[in-house]
Design an enzyme around this catalytic site. Structure first.
Site, PDB file in Angstrom:
ATOM      1  N   LEU A 166       0.823  -1.218   0.000  1.00  0.00           N
ATOM      2  CA  LEU A 166       0.000   0.000   0.000  1.00  0.00           C
ATOM      3  C   LEU A 166       0.851   1.260   0.000  1.00  0.00           C
ATOM      4  O   LEU A 166       0.392   2.336  -0.366  1.00  0.00           O
ATOM      5  CB  LEU A 166      -0.919   0.013   1.224  1.00  0.00           C
ATOM      6  CG  LEU A 166      -1.965  -1.104   1.306  1.00  0.00           C
ATOM      7  CD1 LEU A 166      -2.686  -1.051   2.653  1.00  0.00           C
ATOM      8  CD2 LEU A 166      -2.964  -0.986   0.165  1.00  0.00           C
ATOM      9  N   LYS A 225      10.067   5.660   5.429  1.00  0.00           N
ATOM     10  CA  LYS A 225      11.498   5.707   5.732  1.00  0.00           C
ATOM     11  C   LYS A 225      11.973   4.425   6.419  1.00  0.00           C
ATOM     12  O   LYS A 225      13.100   3.981   6.213  1.00  0.00           O
ATOM     13  CB  LYS A 225      11.769   6.922   6.626  1.00  0.00           C
ATOM     14  CG  LYS A 225      13.239   7.184   6.897  1.00  0.00           C
ATOM     15  CD  LYS A 225      13.422   8.442   7.729  1.00  0.00           C
ATOM     16  CE  LYS A 225      14.893   8.680   8.043  1.00  0.00           C
ATOM     17  NZ  LYS A 225      15.087   9.862   8.915  1.00  0.00           N
ATOM     18  N   GLY A 285      10.176   1.321   6.549  1.00  0.00           N
ATOM     19  CA  GLY A 285       9.600   0.049   6.131  1.00  0.00           C
ATOM     20  C   GLY A 285       8.465   0.231   5.149  1.00  0.00           C
ATOM     21  O   GLY A 285       8.391   1.240   4.442  1.00  0.00           O
ATOM     22  N   HIS A 286       7.567  -0.762   5.107  1.00  0.00           N
ATOM     23  CA  HIS A 286       6.501  -0.797   4.118  1.00  0.00           C
ATOM     24  C   HIS A 286       5.155  -1.078   4.776  1.00  0.00           C
ATOM     25  O   HIS A 286       5.095  -1.598   5.883  1.00  0.00           O
ATOM     26  CB  HIS A 286       6.794  -1.882   3.074  1.00  0.00           C
ATOM     27  CG  HIS A 286       8.091  -1.691   2.353  1.00  0.00           C
ATOM     28  ND1 HIS A 286       9.312  -2.009   2.915  1.00  0.00           N
ATOM     29  CD2 HIS A 286       8.370  -1.194   1.124  1.00  0.00           C
ATOM     30  CE1 HIS A 286      10.282  -1.727   2.052  1.00  0.00           C
ATOM     31  NE2 HIS A 286       9.740  -1.226   0.964  1.00  0.00           N
ATOM     32  N   VAL A 287       4.084  -0.758   4.044  1.00  0.00           N
ATOM     33  CA  VAL A 287       2.728  -1.072   4.497  1.00  0.00           C
ATOM     34  C   VAL A 287       2.080  -1.979   3.457  1.00  0.00           C
ATOM     35  O   VAL A 287       2.154  -1.711   2.252  1.00  0.00           O
ATOM     36  CB  VAL A 287       1.874   0.202   4.678  1.00  0.00           C
ATOM     37  CG1 VAL A 287       0.493  -0.153   5.229  1.00  0.00           C
ATOM     38  CG2 VAL A 287       2.568   1.195   5.601  1.00  0.00           C
ATOM     39  N   LYS A 331       1.749  -2.628   8.829  1.00  0.00           N
ATOM     40  CA  LYS A 331       2.924  -1.759   8.693  1.00  0.00           C
ATOM     41  C   LYS A 331       4.139  -2.531   9.202  1.00  0.00           C
ATOM     42  O   LYS A 331       4.165  -2.957  10.361  1.00  0.00           O
ATOM     43  CB  LYS A 331       2.703  -0.489   9.519  1.00  0.00           C
ATOM     44  CG  LYS A 331       3.682   0.641   9.251  1.00  0.00           C
ATOM     45  CD  LYS A 331       3.239   1.896  10.016  1.00  0.00           C
ATOM     46  CE  LYS A 331       4.017   3.125   9.646  1.00  0.00           C
ATOM     47  NZ  LYS A 331       3.506   4.331  10.354  1.00  0.00           N
ATOM     48  N   ASP A 390       1.570  17.180  14.537  1.00  0.00           N
ATOM     49  CA  ASP A 390       2.066  16.996  13.166  1.00  0.00           C
ATOM     50  C   ASP A 390       0.914  16.765  12.186  1.00  0.00           C
ATOM     51  O   ASP A 390       0.967  15.874  11.349  1.00  0.00           O
ATOM     52  CB  ASP A 390       3.053  15.825  13.115  1.00  0.00           C
ATOM     53  CG  ASP A 390       3.951  15.862  11.877  1.00  0.00           C
ATOM     54  OD1 ASP A 390       4.083  16.950  11.267  1.00  0.00           O
ATOM     55  OD2 ASP A 390       4.513  14.811  11.519  1.00  0.00           O
TER      56      ASP A 390
END
Length: 294
Positions: free
Chosen positions: A37, A41, A43-45, A60, A154
């Site tokens: 998806l 910075k 890793g991946h989802v 995640k 944020d």
């Protein structure tokens, strides 16, 4: 107001997944992993399905080595601690987490329509109706967070997702804090930082009101209000609240009035979030359901 049957079903699924997460220790073998998806910075989802319940989630995957190199383990622990306890329709659920030797896995609610930032890039800017609906949704979510003594710090387009029904979800709590007092650390994204954080003085929950004002401006104009070529110029414009409204696109006076009441240097003078929800621009433009239908 009656909740649609489909929403009830989704909430029950989410509740079941959350209850299951609390009761067991997860492993990667509990999930069927699907398409990626997104990537970040650390890793991946991935789209994933929990085998036992068939519940679809976003998984995640973060690499421990990269978290350690960037010294953000504490930030991740804080994010997990805060997000796992929040229950609001405009906040992405964190159902649970697990880890192995090399990776940390966060089991997150799946927001089917993806990143708001990509929508904004594609459209360049949003209609007043769409912007107002999103701003009102975020105001309600932040009122909930502040009631739990959580400051997000944020809020920006990159940290927002859109659910299957078109509802907005706050997705990233990496910079948030659970606090009962004022803090002095600088964090968040430069264009969205309020004057008190730029000047490294104490700040409180009103930083989120400022960020929501910046976000509202960016929704309507396509760029943040204090953007400049050099960081030093952005800092200066923020501290001086050098707020300008371009002639194009044409935006209502009511929208400009709301933004001007949020982007105030003296933090105690910013429009409170409950008052924001009563502002004429929100009342006239925001969809009461909190869902923007394209």
């Amino acid at each position: 107001m009656a909740i649609p049957t489909e929403t009830q079903h989704q909430e029950k699924e989410a509740s079941d997944a959350s209850a299951a997460a609390a009761q067991k220790r997860w492993t990667l073998s509990d999930f069927d992993i699907g398409k990626p998806l997104g990537r970040g910075k650390f890793g991946h989802v991935y789209l994933a399905r929990e085998k036992r319940s068939n519940h679809v989630v976003a998984l995640k995957v973060l690499f421990k080595s990269q978290l350690q190199q960037s010294q953000v383990e504490h930030q991740l622990r804080r994010e997990v601690e805060i997000q796992s306890h929040l229950r609001h329709p405009n906040i992405l659920r964190l159902y649970g987490y697990f880890y192995d030797q090399k990776r940390v896995y966060l089991i997150l609610e799946y927001a089917a329509r993806g990143e708001l930032y990509k929508d904004l890039q594609k459209c360049k800017y949003f209609s007043e109706r769409r912007a107002a609906t999103y701003v009102a949704s975020l105001a309600r979510a932040l009122i909930y967070c502040h009631g739990k003594h959580v400051i997000h710090r944020d809020i920006k387009p990159e940290n927002l997702l859109i659910g299957a029904q078109g509802e907005l979800k706050i997705a990233d709590f990496g910079w948030s804090v659970h606090t009962f007092n004022r803090r002095r650390t600088m964090c968040g994204t430069l264009d969205y930082l309020p004057p008190e954080m730029v000047e490294s003085v104490e700040h409180d929950a009103s930083v989120d009101i400022w960020s929501l004002g910046i976000l509202c401006y960016e929704f309507l104009y396509g760029v943040p209000p204090f953007e400049a070529m050099e960081h030093s110029d952005t800092y200066r414009r923020i501290v001086q609240v050098d707020l300008k409204f371009p002639p194009k696109p044409i935006i209502s006076a009511s929208a400009k009035d709301l933004i001007s009441q949020m982007l105030v240097k003296e933090s105690s003078q910013r429009l409170p979030l409950h008052k924001l929800l009563e502002h004429p621009w929100i009342v006239q433009n925001a969809d009461p359901s909190g869902i923007y239908r394209v």
